[in-house]
Design a protein around this motif. Structure first.
Motif, PDB file in Angstrom:
ATOM      1  N   GLU A 250       0.818  -1.209   0.000  1.00  0.00           N
ATOM      2  CA  GLU A 250       0.000   0.000   0.000  1.00  0.00           C
ATOM      3  C   GLU A 250       0.856   1.265   0.000  1.00  0.00           C
ATOM      4  O   GLU A 250       2.017   1.249   0.426  1.00  0.00           O
ATOM      5  CB  GLU A 250      -0.916   0.002   1.224  1.00  0.00           C
ATOM      6  CG  GLU A 250      -0.173   0.082   2.544  1.00  0.00           C
ATOM      7  CD  GLU A 250      -1.105   0.146   3.739  1.00  0.00           C
ATOM      8  OE1 GLU A 250      -2.315   0.288   3.497  1.00  0.00           O
ATOM      9  OE2 GLU A 250      -0.637   0.076   4.871  1.00  0.00           O
ATOM     10  N   ARG A 251       0.249   2.348  -0.458  1.00  0.00           N
ATOM     11  CA  ARG A 251       0.935   3.628  -0.449  1.00  0.00           C
ATOM     12  C   ARG A 251       0.792   4.282   0.919  1.00  0.00           C
ATOM     13  O   ARG A 251      -0.289   4.235   1.533  1.00  0.00           O
ATOM     14  CB  ARG A 251       0.365   4.566  -1.511  1.00  0.00           C
ATOM     15  CG  ARG A 251       0.605   4.125  -2.937  1.00  0.00           C
ATOM     16  CD  ARG A 251       0.394   5.274  -3.909  1.00  0.00           C
ATOM     17  NE  ARG A 251      -0.856   6.002  -3.697  1.00  0.00           N
ATOM     18  CZ  ARG A 251      -1.172   7.154  -4.295  1.00  0.00           C
ATOM     19  NH1 ARG A 251      -0.323   7.698  -5.152  1.00  0.00           N
ATOM     20  NH2 ARG A 251      -2.316   7.758  -4.058  1.00  0.00           N
ATOM     21  N   VAL A 252       1.866   4.910   1.375  1.00  0.00           N
ATOM     22  CA  VAL A 252       1.815   5.645   2.631  1.00  0.00           C
ATOM     23  C   VAL A 252       2.337   7.054   2.381  1.00  0.00           C
ATOM     24  O   VAL A 252       3.162   7.293   1.494  1.00  0.00           O
ATOM     25  CB  VAL A 252       2.666   4.955   3.731  1.00  0.00           C
ATOM     26  CG1 VAL A 252       2.075   3.607   4.094  1.00  0.00           C
ATOM     27  CG2 VAL A 252       4.116   4.803   3.295  1.00  0.00           C
ATOM     28  N   GLU A 253       1.849   7.979   3.182  1.00  0.00           N
ATOM     29  CA  GLU A 253       2.260   9.359   3.011  1.00  0.00           C
ATOM     30  C   GLU A 253       3.714   9.543   3.426  1.00  0.00           C
ATOM     31  O   GLU A 253       4.138   9.059   4.479  1.00  0.00           O
ATOM     32  CB  GLU A 253       1.350  10.280   3.821  1.00  0.00           C
ATOM     33  CG  GLU A 253       1.605  11.753   3.549  1.00  0.00           C
ATOM     34  CD  GLU A 253       0.555  12.658   4.170  1.00  0.00           C
ATOM     35  OE1 GLU A 253       0.958  13.696   4.744  1.00  0.00           O
ATOM     36  OE2 GLU A 253      -0.655  12.332   4.084  1.00  0.00           O
ATOM     37  N   ALA A 254       4.468  10.269   2.571  1.00  0.00           N
ATOM     38  CA  ALA A 254       5.896  10.472   2.835  1.00  0.00           C
ATOM     39  C   ALA A 254       6.250  11.940   2.998  1.00  0.00           C
ATOM     40  O   ALA A 254       7.431  12.284   3.084  1.00  0.00           O
ATOM     41  CB  ALA A 254       6.713   9.870   1.700  1.00  0.00           C
ATOM     42  N   GLY A 255       5.264  12.799   3.039  1.00  0.00           N
ATOM     43  CA  GLY A 255       5.521  14.226   3.171  1.00  0.00           C
ATOM     44  C   GLY A 255       4.437  15.012   2.463  1.00  0.00           C
ATOM     45  O   GLY A 255       3.518  14.439   1.847  1.00  0.00           O
ATOM     46  N   ARG A 256       4.553  16.332   2.528  1.00  0.00           N
ATOM     47  CA  ARG A 256       3.572  17.197   1.881  1.00  0.00           C
ATOM     48  C   ARG A 256       4.288  18.371   1.229  1.00  0.00           C
ATOM     49  O   ARG A 256       5.358  18.800   1.692  1.00  0.00           O
ATOM     50  CB  ARG A 256       2.514  17.704   2.885  1.00  0.00           C
ATOM     51  CG  ARG A 256       1.752  16.590   3.568  1.00  0.00           C
ATOM     52  CD  ARG A 256       0.599  17.124   4.409  1.00  0.00           C
ATOM     53  NE  ARG A 256      -0.525  17.585   3.601  1.00  0.00           N
ATOM     54  CZ  ARG A 256      -1.479  16.799   3.111  1.00  0.00           C
ATOM     55  NH1 ARG A 256      -1.427  15.478   3.339  1.00  0.00           N
ATOM     56  NH2 ARG A 256      -2.474  17.280   2.407  1.00  0.00           N
ATOM     57  N   LEU A 257       3.708  18.866   0.145  1.00  0.00           N
ATOM     58  CA  LEU A 257       4.250  20.023  -0.545  1.00  0.00           C
ATOM     59  C   LEU A 257       3.148  21.048  -0.769  1.00  0.00           C
ATOM     60  O   LEU A 257       1.957  20.699  -0.855  1.00  0.00           O
ATOM     61  CB  LEU A 257       4.841  19.624  -1.903  1.00  0.00           C
ATOM     62  CG  LEU A 257       6.164  18.864  -1.906  1.00  0.00           C
ATOM     63  CD1 LEU A 257       6.519  18.452  -3.334  1.00  0.00           C
ATOM     64  CD2 LEU A 257       7.289  19.695  -1.304  1.00  0.00           C
ATOM     65  N   ASP A 258       3.555  22.287  -0.882  1.00  0.00           N
ATOM     66  CA  ASP A 258       2.630  23.361  -1.235  1.00  0.00           C
ATOM     67  C   ASP A 258       2.242  23.180  -2.704  1.00  0.00           C
ATOM     68  O   ASP A 258       3.085  23.321  -3.602  1.00  0.00           O
ATOM     69  CB  ASP A 258       3.315  24.711  -1.013  1.00  0.00           C
ATOM     70  CG  ASP A 258       2.381  25.886  -1.250  1.00  0.00           C
ATOM     71  OD1 ASP A 258       1.635  25.866  -2.245  1.00  0.00           O
ATOM     72  OD2 ASP A 258       2.415  26.844  -0.455  1.00  0.00           O
TER      73      ASP A 258
END
Length: 822
Positions: A250-258
């Motif tokens: 499964e995909r997991v969140e690795a960070g966020r960008l504007d």
């Protein structure tokens, strides 16, 4: 269970054969293109077939699969003749590989492919191998980099770290170059990366320096989630697999960008040099008929054909301008005739899948499984002219919408009939269409608006659904001092009817002038013949959207911008494309490519030099010029002002006459162009290479004296010129630059057109573009030139060197010699 009738086909739906049929006449340009690229040749490179024999060859080859479906011999012959007449009339042409290879036993009949790229050493090397095999067969390739783990990710099996997707992309690029070293030119490729990949910023900027990864187009795969975040000014998630070694994890969140900042980088790159493009993956998959087989994450090199891994493009285009009739004094579309041709050519393309040769078994299996077709359109702009409708009018857009809806209806009906005769595509089972109880189809997709490149030149048609790019252009040779013009046939006819045709008008248009600026042309003619440069980006997008409504694949179209377009203008076009449910977008801002000889630019009032920047303490001003993290912190060349004055000098070298143009930004040299008296060949290429690198140095703020010091004294074949020893072409360039820098040409103030410098021969008696009074103010070997914003703002053809390139259908195309590159 679908009932398949293995009986004789009903060919009455395709219409009757034309008795006493005569092939359509070919233009001079068509003959040149056919002889150069399509007609069969012997071992001495001599042409051994005529265009008519080519059409016969292709028709025979594409009728043969009928035998496998139990069609009687007499019906097969009838179908063969129908295929032949559709091509020889130039009403329909298949894509180039089919014309080149059908019936020869060599090469593929498909234009392009999408190949799988999985996150393992085996997967990467398998992709490289398959790409080499496909390109050996003459096909282009598309890849998705989205599955490749981010740079620096630990690798459990080797205890090392992942090289990342950009390194993989460079590897694939090098393979493509290697395959074509002994061939004609590099293959076409596309790389797509999901906007949610952690390396998305690196991907966006991987081609900031033009020429890097030169044989790949790049596009960002955008989701609705990302576009909504852009719209709302919020951030969005980046994802990785929980277990990179397991593709099913499964995909997991690795960070966020504007989202807004990422979008701005995408748009800035597109504004800078046309890349990256954008593919709206959610829209693509929302309309995919084979979601049960897999999700689409990549496209072919031109972006119009979203495909599953190992699928290919099987393309052909109908010249809709040839389906016009006069009904009681009114010009209208011949819908009945068009219906028969759409049905016939759908059958033709279905046969291509069976007649095809495939580079690897996986491609054959997937193509036979989904049987996707790409029937499309060319000559649309010509059609509108014949109907008296402006391309960028509401009526023009509505006609586009109506035509493609008709294509969908007729091709769908034919595919259903073929499913009854031959069976549905094998992967029909389990599809949403089957679950909804719909009638089976022979082909998972039927329609694509693909680049028509050289086939539209053969047909004498405008490209795809693009507007007319240029109303007049130069032939690539000069005879007896007279320049020959190729003029759009409809435009020439109307000009002669209105009694406004003149050599002066044709020369003005071929130099990049706009018809809208001519006082001697009636408003009715101006309104009808809007070219690509005259049409607003909004109208370009709305036309693409109108065709997209009924096209189950995608649309190959360039959204043209003037050079002075702002980044905000490009941003608005990207948002409009998403909002109007286009599946992708490709833009081109005139003059934005570094390879261009002449460009027009932006408002210079806010331009800053390197000296200006050195005096500023704040870094945000620098960020406006140099993209954040741009190319590992390297300098980005300054943008080109809207208008520059230049000095052109003729220098005699041991390799022939060299014309060196130095354009000035204020008191400083800004760029250099060189042209040999004899265009083409290695000498011209080397001269161009030196001038490009020198221009790059000047635009990057390097002292011109440093360039002079590096080039002076390089020796090849020495020659004397007016008492000066010229040791080589680089030495000549340095001499001219030194003359400019030391103000030895400060008395040169007259203006002339750039054209006279770039269409010359070794003959010293070339006709001058400057009148007698102007000559009095010009010294013996230099003249000053003004490069106008609307003059020749597109690059010269790299093949014939004199024709200019048209940027349309997501490709580059030379109308003068037939060169085409996507």
């Amino acid at each position: 269970m679908v009932q398949i009738k293995k009986t004789n086909a009903d060919v009455t739906r395709y219409g009757d054969l034309i008795e006493d049929f005569e092939p359509a006449p070919l233009t001079d340009n068509s003959k040149v293109v056919l002889e150069k690229r399509y007609l069969l040749k012997d071992e001495n490179d001599e042409v051994i077939e005529t265009p008519n024999e080519m059409f016969i060859r292709v028709a025979k080859a594409l009728a043969k699969p009928e035998k496998d479906y139990g069609v009687a011999d007499n019906k097969i012959k009838q179908i063969e003749n129908l295929f032949y007449q559709s091509m020889a009339s130039l009403e329909f042409l298949p894509n180039s590989p089919t014309l080149m290879n059908a019936g020869t036993g060599a090469g593929t009949l498909s234009a392009c492919f999408v190949l799988p790229l999985t996150d393992s050493m085996e997967g990467i090397m398998k992709a490289a191998h398959d790409a080499a095999m496909v390109q050996k067969f003459g096909g282009g390739t598309g890849f998705s980099l989205s599955e490749i783990r981010p740079t620096g990710t630990p690798i459990a099996t080797t205890h090392g770290k992942a090289c990342g997707p950009i390194a993989v992309l460079k590897h694939l690029s090098s393979v493509s170059t290697l395959v074509t070293q002994g061939g004609k030119r590099d293959g076409a490729n596309m790389a797509v990366m999901d906007v949610h990949h952690p390396n998305i910023l690196d991907f966006i900027e991987c081609k900031t320096i033009e020429g890097q990864i030169h044989n790949f187009n790049i596009s960002v795969g955008a989701s609705d989630e990302f576009m909504e975040a852009v719209k709302n000014g919020t951030d969005y998630a980046l994802y990785v697999k929980s277990n990179p070694a397991d593709e099913k994890s499964e995909r997991v969140e690795a960070g966020r960008l504007d989202a807004r900042k990422v979008f701005e980088k995408i748009v800035h790159g597109a504004w800078l040099n046309g890349e990256p493009g954008m593919i709206f993956l959610d829209e693509v998959n929302r309309n995919s008929p084979v979601k049960h087989v897999g999700m689409i994450t990549a496209t072919n090199p031109c972006g119009e054909q979203p495909l599953l891994p190992n699928e290919s493009c099987n393309l052909g285009s109908i010249d809709v301008a040839k389906f016009i009739k006069d009904s009681n004094g009114t010009v209208e579309i011949d819908w009945k005739k068009l219906s028969k041709t759409i049905r016939l050519t759908t059958r033709f393309l279905d046969n291509v899948i069976d007649a095809n040769k495939y580079a690897i078994p996986e491609i054959e299996e997937m193509n036979l499984g989904t049987r996707k077709l790409g029937l499309g359109v060319m000559g649309f702009a010509d059609l509108l002219v014949k109907l008296g409708v402006a391309y960028d009018s509401d009526k023009g857009i509505e006609i586009g919408r109506k035509i493609m809806a008709f294509f969908k209806e007729e091709s769908d009906n034919e595919s259903r009939d073929l499913a009854i005769e031959r069976g549905p595509f094998p992967k029909w089972t389990g599809s949403e269409m089957e679950k909804r109880g719909e009638e089976p189809l022979r082909n998972a997709c039927r329609l694509t608006v693909a680049p028509t490149g050289t086939i539209s030149m053969i047909a004498g048609a405008s490209s795809g659904i693009e507007p007319i790019f240029s109303l007049a252009y130069r032939k690539h040779n000069i005879l007896e001092g007279e320049t020959l013009f190729y003029v759009d046939q409809n435009f020439e006819n109307i000009c002669r009817y209105e009694n406004i045709y003149s050599e002066d008008l044709m020369e003005y248009l071929s130099d990049g002038g706009s018809l809208l600026d001519r006082d001697d042309v009636p408003e009715s003619v101006k309104n009808l013949f809007h070219t690509a440069a005259d049409i607003s980006p909004t109208s370009h997008v709305l036309m693409q959207s109108a065709f997209q409504e009924s096209t189950d694949a995608g649309i190959s179209k360039t959204i043209n911008f003037p050079n002075e377009a702002t980044i905000e203008d490009v941003e608005n076009a990207y948002m409009l494309a998403w909002e109007t449910k286009c599946k992708g977008i490709t833009v081109y801002r005139s003059g934005s490519r570094q390879v261009e000889v002449l460009t027009s630019g932006h408002d210079t009032s806010n331009d800053k030099t390197r000296d200006d920047l050195n005096g500023e303490s704040a870094n945000d001003e620098l960020d406006n010029i140099l993209p954040e993290k741009s190319v590992n912190g390297y300098i980005t060349p300054m943008d080109r002002p809207q208008e520059l004055y230049g000095i052109t000098s003729r220098v005699k070298t041991g390799r022939g006459n060299l014309y060196v143009t130095v354009n000035m930004a204020g008191e400083k040299p800004f760029e250099i162009f060189t042209t040999h008296g004899k265009a083409g060949g290695n000498d011209a290429a080397m001269a161009e290479a030196v001038s490009r690198v020198s221009s790059l140095c000047l635009r990057s703020g390097l002292d011109p004296k440093e360039i002079i010091e590096q080039l002076r004294g390089i020796t090849d074949i020495p020659a004397w010129d007016e008492g000066n020893l010229v040791r080589s072409v680089p030495d000549a360039l340095a001499m001219v630059l030194d003359k400019v820098v030391t103000n030895k040409s400060s008395n040169v103030i007259s203006e002339a057109t750039q054209k006279s410098m770039f269409n010359v021969t070794d003959n010293a008696q070339q006709p001058s573009m400057i009148n007698v009074e102007e000559k009095k103010n010009i010294n013996e070997d230099t003249i000053s030139v003004t490069v106008a914003a609307n003059a020749a703002s597109i690059p010269n053809c790299p093949e014939c060197a004199v024709g200019t390139l048209a940027f349309e259908e997501g490709c580059q195309k030379c109308y003068s010699c037939g060169y085409s590159k996507c």
